[in-house]
Motif scaffolding. Structure first.
Motif, PDB file in Angstrom:
ATOM      1  N   VAL A   1      -4.951  23.067  49.816  1.00 42.25           N
ATOM      2  CA  VAL A   1      -6.255  23.557  49.381  1.00 42.25           C
ATOM      3  C   VAL A   1      -6.307  23.460  47.858  1.00 42.25           C
ATOM      4  CG1 VAL A   1      -7.717  25.601  49.104  1.00 42.25           C
ATOM      5  CG2 VAL A   1      -6.768  25.036  51.346  1.00 42.25           C
ATOM      6  N   ILE A   2      -7.298  22.711  47.365  1.00 41.72           N
ATOM      7  CA  ILE A   2      -7.548  22.580  45.934  1.00 41.72           C
ATOM      8  C   ILE A   2      -8.733  23.461  45.585  1.00 41.72           C
ATOM      9  CG2 ILE A   2      -8.105  21.012  44.042  1.00 41.72           C
ATOM     10  CD1 ILE A   2      -5.426  20.399  45.250  1.00 41.72           C
ATOM     11  N   ASP A   3      -8.563  24.296  44.583  1.00 37.73           N
ATOM     12  CA  ASP A   3      -9.611  25.240  44.174  1.00 37.73           C
ATOM     13  C   ASP A   3     -10.168  24.845  42.804  1.00 37.73           C
ATOM     14  OD1 ASP A   3     -11.188  27.614  43.895  1.00 37.73           O
ATOM     15  OD2 ASP A   3      -9.584  28.448  42.652  1.00 37.73           O
ATOM     16  N   PRO A   4     -11.369  24.224  42.759  1.00 36.66           N
ATOM     17  CA  PRO A   4     -11.989  23.955  41.456  1.00 36.66           C
ATOM     18  C   PRO A   4     -12.448  25.279  40.845  1.00 36.66           C
ATOM     19  CG  PRO A   4     -12.978  22.634  43.242  1.00 36.66           C
ATOM     20  CD  PRO A   4     -12.197  23.740  43.877  1.00 36.66           C
ATOM     21  N   GLY A   5     -11.887  25.630  39.711  1.00 38.79           N
ATOM     22  CA  GLY A   5     -12.176  26.938  39.121  1.00 38.79           C
ATOM     23  C   GLY A   5     -13.640  27.153  38.790  1.00 38.79           C
ATOM     24  N   HIS A   6     -14.063  28.423  38.896  1.00 38.01           N
ATOM     25  CA  HIS A   6     -15.411  28.865  38.508  1.00 38.01           C
ATOM     26  C   HIS A   6     -16.472  28.186  39.386  1.00 38.01           C
ATOM     27  CE1 HIS A   6     -13.376  30.865  35.206  1.00 38.01           C
ATOM     28  NE2 HIS A   6     -12.702  29.728  35.047  1.00 38.01           N
TER      29      HIS A   6
ATOM     30  N   GLY B   1     -20.117  22.070  24.040  1.00 39.04           N
ATOM     31  CA  GLY B   1     -20.668  22.727  25.221  1.00 39.04           C
ATOM     32  C   GLY B   1     -20.087  22.276  26.544  1.00 39.04           C
ATOM     33  N   TYR B   2     -18.945  21.554  26.514  1.00 48.02           N
ATOM     34  CA  TYR B   2     -18.300  21.146  27.766  1.00 48.02           C
ATOM     35  C   TYR B   2     -17.992  22.390  28.591  1.00 48.02           C
ATOM     36  CZ  TYR B   2     -17.455  16.617  25.463  1.00 48.02           C
ATOM     37  OH  TYR B   2     -17.584  15.417  24.819  1.00 48.02           O
ATOM     38  N   ARG B   3     -18.296  22.324  29.888  1.00 44.71           N
ATOM     39  CA  ARG B   3     -18.126  23.479  30.762  1.00 44.71           C
ATOM     40  C   ARG B   3     -16.885  23.320  31.643  1.00 44.71           C
ATOM     41  NH1 ARG B   3     -23.791  23.526  33.641  1.00 44.71           N
ATOM     42  NH2 ARG B   3     -23.353  21.291  33.486  1.00 44.71           N
ATOM     43  N   GLU B   4     -16.108  24.380  31.700  1.00 43.39           N
ATOM     44  CA  GLU B   4     -14.866  24.360  32.484  1.00 43.39           C
ATOM     45  C   GLU B   4     -15.131  24.046  33.942  1.00 43.39           C
ATOM     46  OE1 GLU B   4     -11.106  27.317  33.665  1.00 43.39           O
ATOM     47  OE2 GLU B   4     -12.765  28.059  32.423  1.00 43.39           O
ATOM     48  N   LYS B   5     -16.199  24.603  34.523  1.00 45.84           N
ATOM     49  CA  LYS B   5     -16.444  24.432  35.957  1.00 45.84           C
ATOM     50  C   LYS B   5     -16.656  22.962  36.327  1.00 45.84           C
ATOM     51  CE  LYS B   5     -21.504  25.109  36.053  1.00 45.84           C
ATOM     52  NZ  LYS B   5     -22.603  25.879  36.683  1.00 45.84           N
ATOM     53  N   VAL B   6     -17.267  22.187  35.426  1.00 49.55           N
ATOM     54  CA  VAL B   6     -17.520  20.765  35.693  1.00 49.55           C
ATOM     55  C   VAL B   6     -16.214  19.972  35.623  1.00 49.55           C
ATOM     56  CG1 VAL B   6     -18.739  18.701  34.909  1.00 49.55           C
ATOM     57  CG2 VAL B   6     -19.872  20.936  34.820  1.00 49.55           C
ATOM     58  N   ILE B   7     -15.420  20.236  34.602  1.00 50.89           N
ATOM     59  CA  ILE B   7     -14.135  19.546  34.439  1.00 50.89           C
ATOM     60  C   ILE B   7     -13.224  19.841  35.630  1.00 50.89           C
ATOM     61  CG2 ILE B   7     -12.048  19.420  33.014  1.00 50.89           C
ATOM     62  CD1 ILE B   7     -13.866  20.070  30.593  1.00 50.89           C
ATOM     63  N   ALA B   8     -13.147  21.109  36.011  1.00 53.28           N
ATOM     64  CA  ALA B   8     -12.281  21.510  37.129  1.00 53.28           C
ATOM     65  C   ALA B   8     -12.704  20.813  38.412  1.00 53.28           C
ATOM     66  CB  ALA B   8     -12.321  23.023  37.305  1.00 53.28           C
ATOM     67  N   PHE B   9     -14.006  20.709  38.641  1.00 54.99           N
ATOM     68  CA  PHE B   9     -14.498  20.090  39.874  1.00 54.99           C
ATOM     69  C   PHE B   9     -14.184  18.595  39.899  1.00 54.99           C
ATOM     70  CE2 PHE B   9     -17.882  18.232  42.558  1.00 54.99           C
ATOM     71  CZ  PHE B   9     -17.597  18.901  43.738  1.00 54.99           C
ATOM     72  N   ASN B  10     -14.399  17.901  38.779  1.00 52.73           N
ATOM     73  CA  ASN B  10     -14.140  16.456  38.725  1.00 52.73           C
ATOM     74  C   ASN B  10     -12.662  16.142  38.955  1.00 52.73           C
ATOM     75  OD1 ASN B  10     -16.839  15.916  38.244  1.00 52.73           O
ATOM     76  ND2 ASN B  10     -16.599  15.853  36.011  1.00 52.73           N
ATOM     77  N   PHE B  11     -11.786  16.930  38.349  1.00 52.17           N
ATOM     78  CA  PHE B  11     -10.351  16.699  38.556  1.00 52.17           C
ATOM     79  C   PHE B  11      -9.932  17.043  39.988  1.00 52.17           C
ATOM     80  CE2 PHE B  11      -9.948  16.134  34.038  1.00 52.17           C
ATOM     81  CZ  PHE B  11      -8.827  15.329  33.903  1.00 52.17           C
ATOM     82  N   SER B  12     -10.531  18.050  40.560  1.00 57.56           N
ATOM     83  CA  SER B  12     -10.212  18.422  41.945  1.00 57.56           C
ATOM     84  C   SER B  12     -10.549  17.282  42.900  1.00 57.56           C
ATOM     85  CB  SER B  12     -10.969  19.689  42.339  1.00 57.56           C
ATOM     86  OG  SER B  12     -10.562  20.786  41.551  1.00 57.56           O
TER      87      SER B  12
END
Length: 553
Positions: A330-335, A347-358
């Motif tokens: 299970v991969i959890d994209p943060g936020h 203004g880069y957002r953590e939630k977008v980066i986390a999702f793309n890497f996931s």
């Protein structure tokens, strides 16, 4: 909130009651150390957590010494225990304690690699005592790397040889691990053997080097069977292989194929032999035949089929293959959703980066036949508790939460991996506080929360630590080949609420600081696609490496 406080109070009361008689409890754990060091290690960690709140220095010193001793038995890193011990011991006894620890290290130390030489096609490792590779695996990218790890110390720090177009490098990979990497453009057959204190790797003569299929995509295993002592593995096209032997407590005959196994793993048994077929890494299927003694295997390739015909003295009925489910991650994209996470450079957002890497990690894991689930498939909001509940409901083998870091200091940079444990330093507390904000706002005291988090998941701390180490090392190994300035933030302990309650090894990855201009751009901009790819592959390879070792052949 009242229920949580009541639960914490009851839980702490039970722990205090259980450890009321320290000497009895400590003596009991000491008796466990010989027969069950792993259980003793976990119990000692729990006892030490209790002593932080309720014990005296003398008791803590006793437990820390026992933790160091048990860590040596289990071959785990015990630096943090030595550091805590040095802080507790009175100054007048520190010199003596340091000497005792040094003596213990020398008495229980790993082997020393006294010499390494290349004689014709044989790489000879000379140790101070008989030493075998405790782990070997293959990594494939632009070149193929055959990796052999030994519990040993290499005084020269590193040594390099060139054998034709094959590069051989021995180096101190960790404080107690020597790593030998054989790098080649083509697949090669490596024969290993041990003679007294020598470990020998025989490479093919230059004229005999075995070359593998050059197709960009690996072949696929379409069927396996074991009938009347004949193992058959069918591929969708002709597939070459390499072979080596590992000798330790048992003899392991290893065959590696550049292929993908949709079933992920399968086990057969014939006579006294165990045959395991598994997805070793992203593009390697490994067949391991484990036996108590030397056996004649007679491997042959006929078209797209690979055969091993066992030769035994008597006819023994076979046992049908033991079906095993695929590994689940299970991969959890943060936020996500209303929670953007950290806001960084431009203004880069953590939630977008986390999702793309996931998504990228999911793709690489699925290419190896691993079943992967994301806690969120779009930009939606989930509570922290919902994330681990999702992983538990899926009966996952591991849980990996992906995040990006942030700091007021724009110069901070580096990749870090965390596993659940009470925070032992302010920096870990601060990082955890950022990711835990949703929960921290509802809880009153850090100390109560900290002990609550540790006790909830203490049985998985050791495995989570191992998973974190595998992921961190593979991420750094990948990206630093091209990006030399990437900083290793290390594997750290911290009380991340998102990891609490996970019934499997669980880690949290901080991909880098999005408040740092260089690191943020590498994580976001398309011109750094190679960096993003190397990082995602490193996460996937770390997970695969952990699963291949945790589910030992």
């Amino acid at each position: 909130m009242e229920k949580i406080n009541r639960f914490v109070t009851i839980f702490l009361f039970l722990i205090v009651t259980a450890f009321a008689n320290f000497e009895d409890e400590f003596s009991s754990i000491q008796n466990e150390m010989k027969n069950s060091p792993s259980k003793a290690y976990t119990d000692l960690q729990s006892l030490y957590l209790h002593l932080i709140l309720h014990g005296n220095d003398e008791q803590k010193i006793k437990v820390l010494n026992a933790l160091i001793e048990t860590s040596k038995i289990l071959q785990l890193n015990y630096d943090r225990y030595e550091k805590a011990l040095s802080e507790l011991q009175p100054k007048q006894t520190q010199a003596l304690a340091s000497k005792q620890i040094s003596t213990q290290k020398s008495n229980t130390s790993n082997a020393t690699m006294k010499n390494i030489s290349l004689e014709e096609n044989r790489l000879i490792l000379q140790f101070s005592k008989p030493t075998n590779a405790f782990r070997s695996f293959t990594l494939q990218h632009d070149t193929i790397r055959y990796v052999f790890d030994f519990y040993a110390v290499l005084p020269q720090v590193n040594k390099t040889f060139q054998y034709g177009d094959i590069t051989i490098r021995a180096s101190q990979f960790d404080f107690n691990i020597v790593r030998v990497v054989i790098r080649s453009k083509d697949e090669v057959f490596i024969q290993t053997s041990q003679e007294d204190n020598q470990f020998i790797m025989s490479l093919p003569l230059q004229s005999q080097k075995l070359k593998f299929d050059k197709d960009a995509t690996p072949s696929q295993v379409v069927a396996t069977s074991l009938n009347d002592g004949e193992l058959q593995i069918s591929f969708n096209k002709q597939t070459s292989y390499k072979h080596f032997i590992l000798r330790q407590d048992k003899i392991r005959y290893v065959y590696d194929f550049q292929a993908v196994f949709p079933e992920v793993n399968k086990t057969y048994r014939y006579a006294n032999n165990t045959i395991r077929i598994s997805q070793f890494n992203l593009s390697t299927v490994r067949v391991v035949i484990t036996s108590d003694k030397e056996v004649d295997l007679n491997p042959t390739v006929e078209g797209s089929d690979f055969f091993i015909r066992f030769v035994v003295g008597e006819t023994v009925p076979t046992i049908a293959a033991q079906p095993q489910r695929k590994f689940r991650v299970v991969i959890d994209p943060g936020h996500g959703g209303k929670d953007p996470g950290a806001l960084g450079y431009r203004g880069y957002r953590e939630k977008v980066i986390a999702f793309n890497f996931s998504l990228a990690v999911k793709k690489y894991l699925e290419q190896s036949g691993i079943e992967v689930f994301l806690t969120r498939d779009d930009d939606c909001y989930l509570t922290l508790n919902e994330r681990t509940k999702f992983a538990n409901d899926k009966n996952a083998d591991v849980f990996v939460s992906i995040h990006a870091n942030a700091a007021d200091n724009k110069n901070l940079h580096g990749i870090e991996t965390y596993f659940l444990s009470p925070a032992r330093n302010e920096r870990a507390k601060q990082v955890a506080a950022i990711e835990n904000k949703e929960v921290l706002d509802q809880m009153a005291e850090w100390s109560s929360k900290n002990i609550f988090l540790s006790l909830m998941n203490r049985e998985k701390i050791i495995e989570s630590n191992k998973l974190a180490i595998d992921i961190q090392k593979n991420m750094l190994f990948n990206v630093t080949r091209k990006y030399k300035d990437v900083r290793d933030g290390g594997v750290r302990e911290a009380p991340f609420w998102v990891l609490v309650g996970a019934q499997m090894p669980a880690v949290l990855i901080e991909l880098g600081y999005i408040t740092n201009k260089t690191e943020a751009q590498r994580l976001v901009l398309s011109k750094y696609k190679d960096y993003q790819d190397l990082l995602a592959r490193g996460i996937a390879e770390g997970i695969i490496n952990y699963l291949s070792i945790a589910k030992r052949f």
